[in-house]
Design a protein around this motif. Structure first.
Motif, PDB file in Angstrom:
ATOM      1  N   GLU A 164       0.789  -1.153  -0.022  1.00 44.22           N
ATOM      2  CA  GLU A 164      -0.132   0.012   0.044  1.00 44.22           C
ATOM      3  C   GLU A 164       0.863   1.319  -0.121  1.00 44.22           C
ATOM      4  OE1 GLU A 164      -2.488  -0.392   3.263  1.00 44.22           O
ATOM      5  OE2 GLU A 164      -3.646  -1.871   2.506  1.00 44.22           O
ATOM      6  N   SER A 165       1.958   1.372   0.813  1.00 45.24           N
ATOM      7  CA  SER A 165       2.819   2.378   0.773  1.00 45.24           C
ATOM      8  C   SER A 165       3.499   2.702  -0.578  1.00 45.24           C
ATOM      9  CB  SER A 165       3.950   2.135   1.852  1.00 45.24           C
ATOM     10  OG  SER A 165       3.330   2.041   3.303  1.00 45.24           O
ATOM     11  N   TYR A 166       3.922   1.437  -1.133  1.00 41.76           N
ATOM     12  CA  TYR A 166       4.535   1.686  -2.563  1.00 41.76           C
ATOM     13  C   TYR A 166       3.492   2.245  -3.638  1.00 41.76           C
ATOM     14  CZ  TYR A 166       7.288   0.237  -6.411  1.00 41.76           C
ATOM     15  OH  TYR A 166       8.121   0.365  -7.655  1.00 41.76           O
ATOM     16  N   TYR A 167       2.291   1.721  -3.628  1.00 41.73           N
ATOM     17  CA  TYR A 167       1.249   1.971  -4.316  1.00 41.73           C
ATOM     18  C   TYR A 167       1.145   3.358  -4.328  1.00 41.73           C
ATOM     19  CZ  TYR A 167      -3.372   2.729  -6.186  1.00 41.73           C
ATOM     20  OH  TYR A 167      -4.455   3.150  -7.082  1.00 41.73           O
ATOM     21  N   ARG A 168       1.167   4.121  -3.062  1.00 38.62           N
ATOM     22  CA  ARG A 168       0.710   5.445  -2.518  1.00 38.62           C
ATOM     23  C   ARG A 168       1.854   6.428  -3.349  1.00 38.62           C
ATOM     24  NH1 ARG A 168       0.533   5.103   2.284  1.00 38.62           N
ATOM     25  NH2 ARG A 168       2.426   5.525   2.713  1.00 38.62           N
TER      26      ARG A 168
END
Length: 224
Positions: A164-168
């Protein structure tokens, strides 16, 4: 001083006995006496031929007049390959199968315009289609890849929070830059793709750390 003298004498003996009369084809034809370029731990030799073969497998690198940066990079790659191969030899389970060798050969050929272009380039440096040395090089690459997968990929874990952090922070901004006007896929739709990217990134980082430690503990002598 004694250790340095021993290293010098060892290098002289290796050069005279092992590679003193070695000859290798040149890209322009003919033969030249092979040169010793580096030694790892006083026994693992790297020659100018090893570097030439490394460059020959890279389609966009000139062979007739290699640039200094290409030669330096080739030497670093060969040293790294030898260091990993030494560790890989300790694990019989990573021995390459015939199919894995053929698959790797096909993958390398895929970087060239055609199969004939691939073998034409390799023929210039003495690595013909029926060359036993070419197969040894491919086998070594497969063994290295299997060792890296065994040592690092098998134990690499990516959490949902990391996805999720990488996506954001990375995936969504990159998608907007590369595809303006298009709707960014939801994180659920690209989670597998992001997970693969994160795993590959972690493996690359772990491999770099491994090579840094291996280089620090090895005795690497650059001769030319």
């Amino acid at each position: 001083m004694r250790r340095r003298l021993f290293s010098i004498l060892a290098l002289m003996a290796l050069a005279a006995v092992v590679h003193g009369q070695a000859r290798t084809p040149t890209p322009r034809g003919g033969e030249v006496v092979d040169r010793m370029v580096a030694v790892i731990n006083g026994r693992e030799l790297i020659t100018s031929t090893d570097m030439l073969w490394q460059l020959a497998l890279e389609p966009r690198v000139p062979l007739d007049s290699p640039r200094q940066e290409d030669l330096n990079r080739a030497l670093d790659l060969v040293i790294n390959q030898r260091l990993i191969a030494q560790e890989a030899e300790k694990l019989p389970t990573v021995a390459p199968t015939a199919k894995e060798v053929e698959d790797e050969l096909a993958r390398l050929i895929g970087f060239f315009p055609s199969q004939s272009a691939f073998y034409e380039r390799l023929n210039r440096v003495g690595l013909g289609e029926s060359s036993a040395r070419l197969r040894e090089i491919i086998e070594a690459r497969v063994r290295i890849n299997k060792y890296i997968n065994f040592r690092f990929r098998s134990f690499t874990v990516v959490t949902q929070q990391e996805v999720e952090s990488y996506y954001r922070d990375v995936y969504a901004p990159r998608f907007r830059r590369q595809s303006p006007g298009r709707i960014v896929p939801r994180v659920e739709e690209v989670s597998k793709e992001i997970e693969r990217e994160l795993i590959d990134s972690k493996i690359e980082s772990d491999t770099d750390d491994f090579l840094e430690d291996a280089r620090a503990s090895a005795e690497i002598t650059i001769i030319e």
